[in-house]
Design a protein around this motif. Structure first.
Motif, PDB file in Angstrom:
ATOM      1  N   SER A  34     101.731 -74.567 -41.162  1.00 11.32           N
ATOM      2  CA  SER A  34     100.614 -74.137 -42.007  1.00 11.32           C
ATOM      3  C   SER A  34     101.062 -73.917 -43.447  1.00 11.32           C
ATOM      4  N   ALA A  35     102.266 -73.357 -43.621  1.00 16.01           N
ATOM      5  CA  ALA A  35     102.787 -73.127 -44.970  1.00 16.01           C
ATOM      6  C   ALA A  35     102.982 -74.448 -45.708  1.00 16.01           C
ATOM      7  N   ILE A  36     103.548 -75.436 -45.014  1.00 14.63           N
ATOM      8  CA  ILE A  36     103.731 -76.758 -45.629  1.00 14.63           C
ATOM      9  C   ILE A  36     102.372 -77.376 -45.953  1.00 14.63           C
ATOM     10  N   ALA A  37     101.420 -77.212 -45.036  1.00 13.96           N
ATOM     11  CA  ALA A  37     100.075 -77.749 -45.259  1.00 13.96           C
ATOM     12  C   ALA A  37      99.426 -77.098 -46.478  1.00 13.96           C
ATOM     13  N   VAL A  38      99.598 -75.772 -46.631  1.00 10.16           N
ATOM     14  CA  VAL A  38      99.034 -75.069 -47.791  1.00 10.16           C
ATOM     15  C   VAL A  38      99.612 -75.618 -49.090  1.00 10.16           C
ATOM     16  N   ILE A  76      93.029 -66.524 -48.641  1.00  8.18           N
ATOM     17  CA  ILE A  76      94.035 -65.846 -47.816  1.00  8.18           C
ATOM     18  C   ILE A  76      93.792 -64.337 -47.829  1.00  8.18           C
ATOM     19  N   ALA A  77      93.510 -63.777 -49.018  1.00  9.44           N
ATOM     20  CA  ALA A  77      93.293 -62.339 -49.144  1.00  9.44           C
ATOM     21  C   ALA A  77      92.063 -61.884 -48.359  1.00  9.44           C
ATOM     22  N   ILE A  78      90.986 -62.672 -48.394  1.00  6.29           N
ATOM     23  CA  ILE A  78      89.785 -62.316 -47.642  1.00  6.29           C
ATOM     24  C   ILE A  78      90.077 -62.323 -46.139  1.00  6.29           C
ATOM     25  N   VAL A 223      93.373 -74.166 -43.975  1.00 10.63           N
ATOM     26  CA  VAL A 223      94.814 -73.950 -43.784  1.00 10.63           C
ATOM     27  C   VAL A 223      95.205 -72.510 -44.122  1.00 10.63           C
ATOM     28  N   SER A 224      94.480 -71.881 -45.043  1.00 15.16           N
ATOM     29  CA  SER A 224      94.760 -70.484 -45.379  1.00 15.16           C
ATOM     30  C   SER A 224      94.479 -69.580 -44.187  1.00 15.16           C
ATOM     31  N   GLU A 225      93.359 -69.839 -43.497  1.00 17.01           N
ATOM     32  CA  GLU A 225      93.017 -69.042 -42.313  1.00 17.01           C
ATOM     33  C   GLU A 225      94.060 -69.236 -41.220  1.00 17.01           C
ATOM     34  N   TRP A 226      94.514 -70.468 -41.034  1.00 17.76           N
ATOM     35  CA  TRP A 226      95.536 -70.736 -40.011  1.00 17.76           C
ATOM     36  C   TRP A 226      96.845 -70.030 -40.357  1.00 17.76           C
ATOM     37  N   LEU A 227      97.183 -70.006 -41.644  1.00 14.69           N
ATOM     38  CA  LEU A 227      98.423 -69.355 -42.067  1.00 14.69           C
ATOM     39  C   LEU A 227      98.370 -67.854 -41.837  1.00 14.69           C
ATOM     40  N   VAL A 228      97.257 -67.227 -42.212  1.00 12.61           N
ATOM     41  CA  VAL A 228      97.113 -65.769 -42.079  1.00 12.61           C
ATOM     42  C   VAL A 228      97.274 -65.337 -40.621  1.00 12.61           C
TER      43      VAL A 228
END
Length: 354
Positions: A34-38, A76-78, A223-228
């Motif tokens: 996910s980080a790489i995807a972001v 990401i913050a939300i 991708v942000s939701e997946w990372l969180v």
């Protein structure tokens, strides 16, 4: 070939990240993918924004780059707010501010300075940015001071946070009116008479650029939701503090769009646009994104106050102080960029050891 490779990699990691998330694979694997995807999506977002900026003009383009570059951080913050991870939200906001002022601006000034000995931009804009950064520090410092001296109660801090958030949003909107409308020419970038004319055409048409900008923003949301969803496990397994993960890991990943766009522009001798992206992004985080998140938390039923920890406040104040001192003369060189990077590393090591 290079463009096609980046597109292929983006598609592969986006799909792989989706599979890892919905198939509930190993959380660490999910985090890495996910980080790489972001980062890849942020790079795509940066390219789309730069293309739109070509049609919109440099100042509006810089604003759009900062805005869409902050899309990942805001989303990401939300997501973190929904999980109740308020401390990590504040840490990520701190990381975004210092990351843009020290890392993004530092890399841009350094890279641009290596290629072009001295780079100049509008002094008036530099001074206005410096003043706005000080206002942001005041807005973060005052509520923390009043709470920590027991002058007001935690309930009153929530009320004060909402009032300060509203005032900051109003100040930011007024700044946009001032810089984009009433004093647009006053803040226009300095043109170096010796610099060659830039006739570089954008890679995409206007409509295609806007379409790609929308697609990139939607991809960023996913991708942000997946990372969180992987952060809590990542933090626990590696023994990192929420402060370090929020301020450096999340912030660096979320700042990927600003990194790529600002550095590329600085190397093209467009340091004014780079400063607009880096400093403008920090201002947007402090004056708009953070206040918006406070209102979002209020509507979610549990208001996040605007009181940051002493360490976070010190990091922000140090970043504002060094960044303001470097940009206030409207001239930069590679050594000044190096000083910003050294300051960022000092803060990074300190946060890691907390």
């Amino acid at each position: 070939m290079k463009k096609h490779l980046s597109t292929i990699l983006l598609a592969i990691f986006f799909v792989f990240s989706a599979i890892a998330h919905y198939a509930h694979l190993n959380p660490i694997l999910q985090f890495v993918v996910s980080a790489i995807a972001v980062v890849l999506v942020a790079g795509f977002l940066g390219r789309a924004t730069e293309s739109v900026a070509h049609y919109a003009g440099q100042r509006l383009g810089g604003f759009l780059n900062a805005t869409f570059g902050n899309a990942a951080e805001l989303i990401i913050a939300i997501m973190l707010l929904r999980e109740g991870l308020y401390d990590m939200v504040k840490a990520s906001l701190t990381g975004s501010i210092i990351g843009n002022l020290l890392l993004v601006l530092g890399l841009s000034i350094f890279a641009g300075g290596v290629k072009h000995k001295i780079q100049n931009f509008n002094v008036a804009l530099a001074n206005m940015n410096g003043s706005l950064m000080i206002v942001a520090v005041i807005a973060l410092f005052v509520p923390a001071l009043f709470l920590n001296t027991h002058s007001i109660t935690p309930t009153e801090v929530d009320t004060l946070s909402l009032i300060v958030a509203g005032l900051l949003i109003a100040a930011y909107v007024a700044w946009l009116i001032f810089s984009m409308i009433t004093h647009k020419k006053y803040l226009e970038d300095v043109k170096d008479p010796k610099a060659p004319e830039d006739h570089e055409e954008p890679k995409w048409s206007k409509n295609k650029s806007i379409l790609f900008l929308v697609i990139a923003t939607v991809m960023t949301a996913f991708v942000s939701e997946w990372l969180v969803g992987t952060l809590e496990t990542f933090t626990t397994d590696f023994g990192f503090s929420e402060l370090f993960v929020g301020a450096f890991v999340v912030a660096i990943i979320g700042n990927a769009a600003e990194h790529s766009a600002a550095i590329m522009l600085a190397m093209k001798n467009k340091i004014g646009a780079s400063v607009e992206i880096a400093v403008g992004s920090s201002l947007q985080i402090a004056l708009f994104v953070a206040p918006v998140l406070i209102f979002v938390s209020f509507f979610l039923g549990n208001t996040m106050d605007i009181v940051f920890t002493t360490l976070e406040l010190v990091a922000i104040m140090v970043s504002v102080f060094i960044a303001k001192s470097i940009i206030q003369d409207g001239s930069t060189n590679w050594y000044e960029g190096l000083l910003l990077l050294v300051t960022y590393i000092i803060l990074g090591v300190s946060f890691y050891l907390v």
